[in-house]
Design an enzyme around this catalytic site. Structure first.
Site, PDB file in Angstrom:
ATOM      1  N   ASP A  92     -15.433 -73.099  80.103  1.00  0.00           N
ATOM      2  CA  ASP A  92     -15.942 -74.321  79.495  1.00  0.00           C
ATOM      3  C   ASP A  92     -16.209 -75.391  80.556  1.00  0.00           C
ATOM      4  OD1 ASP A  92     -16.432 -76.473  77.810  1.00  0.00           O
ATOM      5  OD2 ASP A  92     -14.309 -76.836  77.413  1.00  0.00           O
ATOM      6  N   SER A  95     -14.549 -79.229  79.952  1.00  0.00           N
ATOM      7  CA  SER A  95     -13.145 -79.616  80.045  1.00  0.00           C
ATOM      8  C   SER A  95     -12.570 -79.014  81.323  1.00  0.00           C
ATOM      9  CB  SER A  95     -12.360 -79.138  78.810  1.00  0.00           C
ATOM     10  OG  SER A  95     -12.279 -77.721  78.782  1.00  0.00           O
ATOM     11  N   ASN A  97      -8.920 -77.976  81.758  1.00  0.00           N
ATOM     12  CA  ASN A  97      -7.600 -77.337  81.701  1.00  0.00           C
ATOM     13  C   ASN A  97      -7.701 -75.851  81.378  1.00  0.00           C
ATOM     14  OD1 ASN A  97      -6.973 -80.352  81.006  1.00  0.00           O
ATOM     15  ND2 ASN A  97      -5.004 -79.435  81.562  1.00  0.00           N
ATOM     16  N   TRP A  99      -5.648 -72.933  79.359  1.00  0.00           N
ATOM     17  CA  TRP A  99      -4.526 -72.634  78.458  1.00  0.00           C
ATOM     18  C   TRP A  99      -4.794 -71.379  77.640  1.00  0.00           C
ATOM     19  CZ3 TRP A  99      -5.377 -72.308  73.244  1.00  0.00           C
ATOM     20  CH2 TRP A  99      -6.502 -72.975  72.720  1.00  0.00           C
ATOM     21  N   TYR A 135     -10.155 -81.494  71.727  1.00  0.00           N
ATOM     22  CA  TYR A 135     -11.528 -81.082  72.028  1.00  0.00           C
ATOM     23  C   TYR A 135     -12.461 -81.666  70.975  1.00  0.00           C
ATOM     24  CZ  TYR A 135      -9.365 -77.890  75.320  1.00  0.00           C
ATOM     25  OH  TYR A 135      -8.640 -77.375  76.358  1.00  0.00           O
ATOM     26  N   ASP A 274     -22.820 -78.427  79.153  1.00  0.00           N
ATOM     27  CA  ASP A 274     -21.556 -77.963  78.596  1.00  0.00           C
ATOM     28  C   ASP A 274     -21.649 -76.553  78.019  1.00  0.00           C
ATOM     29  OD1 ASP A 274     -19.088 -77.683  77.465  1.00  0.00           O
ATOM     30  OD2 ASP A 274     -19.327 -79.266  75.974  1.00  0.00           O
ATOM     31  N   THR A 277     -20.103 -75.875  74.352  1.00  0.00           N
ATOM     32  CA  THR A 277     -20.673 -76.381  73.101  1.00  0.00           C
ATOM     33  C   THR A 277     -21.829 -75.471  72.673  1.00  0.00           C
ATOM     34  OG1 THR A 277     -19.977 -78.673  73.397  1.00  0.00           O
ATOM     35  CG2 THR A 277     -21.945 -78.319  72.072  1.00  0.00           C
TER      36      THR A 277
END
Ligand code: NAG
Length: 381
Positions: A92, A95, A97, A99, A135, A274, A277
């Site tokens: 992505d 963003s 991070n 996880w 998000y 992005d 999206t």
């Protein structure tokens, strides 16, 4: 299952989105059947495909094959821990991070997906802190730690990551990917955790400080290339655009033109590129204006339909960026969703930012250049 996804981390987008829905077009049973078949197919073919690409292109950059689920989700496989536990993650650019779900998470979204068991990894280290990330659609809360992460052929040691212990809501329950690997700038990394690509750069693992993305229309064939640009994915020149703010991959857009006339973004506007999206999103009032221009009519909840028979005669929507015209043909900004039913792929948001999502990136191979802080766009093959 077709799930529209908006993964950009919520900073500037704090007002949320006007349109949140989980499925459209296809009936649930049909979708699940398709999904079952798809998974079966993947089990048998994924390994062959990734090893083939890893070997044949190793000299240019490091290749991470991406799966395409209904043109709305693109994801690839990474491994975390010792011994490695495998996960599908959305790569992505909205963003920063990394996880995956924790095995301790009881949310439906976690239970539907692969979960990381930290006790099974001899290299996992807990940071003893917690984290929560919002998000555009969906959110997670969890704990922070670090471990070895295998991304394509990189061995990313001591990579900070989060393990979700709660994923409220339904968006993450129905997506194909288990977690998210953020590729935006460290400035928007929640809790200041160093992003995967920054770690790769710091450890001199990538040849060039850039990565590039080709999003295709088939289930297989989409590609994320770390440290390289592959000319076989585009034709013509690469147009370089300076990053205007180093948080998202944010750029300045000059205007949006239809039939030779500026219809919106008259005095310039801001956009982000992005991969997380699904559609092409923009400020609500301006998107509604755009829908009018292409003759799209409101059905419900910000969903706009177009007459399928009109599509061949609709105009290109031209995004002017850094003085260059990037046309989007009607085949890209509309989509057949059922027998004789077609929809617009423009989505209204409550943000001031335009989000050039998968609908745009399928048309334009995108290069994310951290060395020179610029985005390269070239016509996809
Ligand atoms: C996680 O791994 C540990 C160690 O192997 C095991 O005892 C435990 O049952 C696992 N937890 C879950 C929920 O599977």
């Amino acid at each position: 299952m077709k799930v529209l996804v908006v993964l950009c981390a919520l900073f500037a987008l704090s007002e949320g989105f006007t349109r949140v829905h989980l499925q459209r077009g296809k009936k649930m049973r049909q979708l699940l059947r398709e999904k079952g078949l798809l998974e079966d197919f993947l089990k048998h073919h994924h390994y062959d495909i990734s090893t083939k690409y890893a070997h044949s292109f190793a000299s240019q950059g490091v290749y991470e094959p991406l799966m395409n689920s209904f043109d709305t989700e693109y994801y690839g496989t990474i491994y975390i821990g010792t011994p490695p536990q495998g996960f599908n993650v959305a790569f992505d650019t909205g963003s920063s991070n990394l996880w995956v779900p924790s095995v301790t998470c009881q949310s439906e979204a976690c239970q539907n997906h692969r979960m990381f068991n930290a006790s099974k990894s001899s290299t996992y280290q807990s940071a003893g802190t917690t984290i929560s990330i919002q998000y555009g659609m969906g959110s997670m809360a969890g704990v922070v730690g670090s471990d070895i992460v295998l991304v394509s052929s990189f061995i990313d040691t001591n990579q900070p990551l989060a393990l979700s212990t709660s994923e409220p809501g339904l968006v993450f329950a129905y997506v194909e990917f288990d977690g998210i690997l953020g590729l935006a700038y460290p400035d928007i990394a929640v809790e200041g955790l160093i992003p995967v690509f920054d770690n790769l750069m710091l450890k001199n693992l990538v040849k060039q400080h850039l990565f590039s993305v080709y999003l295709g229309r088939e289930v297989f064939g989409s590609m994320l290339i770390f440290g390289g640009i592959d000319e076989s994915y585009f034709t013509g020149p690469i147009h370089w655009i300076p990053v205007s703010y180093q948080g998202y991959w944010q750029i300045s857009m000059d205007s949006i033109i239809v039939n030779g006339k500026v219809i919106t973004c008259e005095s310039g506007c801001q956009a982000i590129v992005d991969t997380g999206t699904s559609l092409l999103a923009g400020p609500a009032a301006e998107v509604i204006n755009l829908q009018k221009v292409i003759g799209a009519t409101l059905i419900q909840y910000g969903e706009f339909k177009v007459n399928c028979n009109d599509i061949p005669s609709l105009p290109d929507i031209i995004f002017v960026i850094n003085g260059i015209q990037f046309p989007l043909p009607p085949s890209a900004y509309t989509e057949q969703v059922g027998q004789g039913e077609c929809q617009s792929n423009f989505q209204a948001t409550a943000s001031y930012l335009w989000i050039l999502g998968d609908v745009f990136i399928r048309e334009y191979y995108s290069i994310f250049d951290r060395e020179n802080n610029r985005v390269g766009l070239a016509k996809s093959v």
